[in-house]
Design an enzyme around this catalytic site. Structure first.
Site, PDB file in Angstrom:
ATOM      1  N   GLU A  75      47.580   8.891  17.637  1.00  0.00           N
ATOM      2  CA  GLU A  75      48.596   9.905  17.374  1.00  0.00           C
ATOM      3  C   GLU A  75      48.980  10.624  18.665  1.00  0.00           C
ATOM      4  O   GLU A  75      48.207  10.660  19.620  1.00  0.00           O
ATOM      5  CB  GLU A  75      48.064  10.959  16.389  1.00  0.00           C
ATOM      6  N   HIS A 120      46.061  16.336   7.343  1.00  0.00           N
ATOM      7  CA  HIS A 120      45.965  17.691   7.874  1.00  0.00           C
ATOM      8  C   HIS A 120      45.434  18.624   6.793  1.00  0.00           C
ATOM      9  O   HIS A 120      46.119  18.953   5.835  1.00  0.00           O
ATOM     10  CB  HIS A 120      47.281  18.231   8.435  1.00  0.00           C
ATOM     11  N   HIS A 177      43.798  11.494  18.607  1.00  0.00           N
ATOM     12  CA  HIS A 177      45.006  12.194  19.049  1.00  0.00           C
ATOM     13  C   HIS A 177      44.743  12.697  20.464  1.00  0.00           C
ATOM     14  O   HIS A 177      44.342  13.837  20.669  1.00  0.00           O
ATOM     15  CB  HIS A 177      45.316  13.356  18.099  1.00  0.00           C
TER      16      HIS A 177
END
Length: 263
Positions: free
Chosen positions: A89, A210, A58
């Site tokens: 991401e 997450h 990310h």
């Protein structure tokens, strides 16, 4: 298939949930000094050798962990791992689309982060985000990249995802992780189950991530149907500090296996 990986840790995509390792936190530790250690590339390779089916990054505009060079070097590394997937991401209105256009990873996950956001903490909001996402989803798909949208567990929102043309959702699982082991667990988990069922009914694929960890992953996968991939970074890297990459990845794979043992 890597011959060094034991068969019990190697599952083709689609047969059961794949494990994608997010290596952002390796980069975060590296960036505290100018020595180049720990190595993001070596971490990714160790996880792949241990049986991970993918690598996730990310990259944020401030490069506080994963840097542009890392994204490119990991793309080069993964060319030697044709059975593994590369997932990038980020917010498509920031720096993400440049990577999509140049590198064409297997998957891109659109996340509605602001530039200074501490960590991802909510999914896209529909119908409010529809029009700004529509051309970006179309562009990524035209590049041959699978599009996943980071989403809260809201069953009614799945129809908007399908309308946009995204192929998958990534369920934002922090609310489940926070409720795990409390009296709210069953209620919260039921919301994820309903959302997954709604997504599957529309032909969408399902990812999740997450705050999933070795304690709660099996419970989540047993309750939520059709999860094709979990992306795990913070907890996995923290575990690897104590157990090493190989044993950590293999233990997460055992968590995944246990979820399917009774099915």
């Amino acid at each position: 298939m890597n011959p060094l990986v034991a068969p019990e840790y190697s599952h083709p995509h689609g047969s059961r949930c794949a494990l994608s390792v997010n290596v952002n936190k390796v980069a975060l530790l590296r960036n505290t000094r100018h020595l180049g250690i720990p190595s993001v590339l070596r971490a990714a390779e160790a996880c792949l050798l241990a049986g991970a089916q993918g690598i996730t990054v990310h990259p944020r505009p401030d490069a506080r962990h994963i840097r542009t060079q890392d994204v490119h070097e990991l793309a080069a590394l993964l060319k030697a791992w044709p059975q593994a997937e590369y997932n990038i991401e980020g917010n498509p209105t920031q720096n993400l689309m440049d990577f999509v256009r140049e590198l064409r990873p297997h998957q891109v996950t659109f996340v509605p982060d602001s530039e200074d956001q501490f960590t991802s903490d909510h999914g896209w909001q529909f119908p409010a985000d529809m029009e700004r996402l529509r051309p970006l989803v179309a562009e990524a798909r035209a590049c041959g990249v699978r599009v996943s949208l980071f989403m809260d567990p809201i069953p009614e929102a799945m129809a908007y995802v399908a309308e946009l043309g995204a192929e998958r959702i990534e369920l934002y699982t922090e609310t489940f992780a926070s409720a795990f082991g409390t009296e709210r667990q069953a209620e919260v988990l039921a919301g994820f189950t309903r959302t997954a069922e709604a997504a599957l009914a529309l032909g969408l694929g399902i990812n999740a991530g997450h705050d999933l960890n070795r304690d709660n992953l099996t419970t989540f996968l047993r309750a939520v149907p059709g999860v094709q991939e979990v992306s795990i970074g913070h907890a996995l890297v923290a575990d690897a500090l104590e157990l090493g990459y190989t044993e950590t990845v293999r233990d997460y794979q055992r968590c995944i296996q246990r979820a399917y043992a009774s099915l």
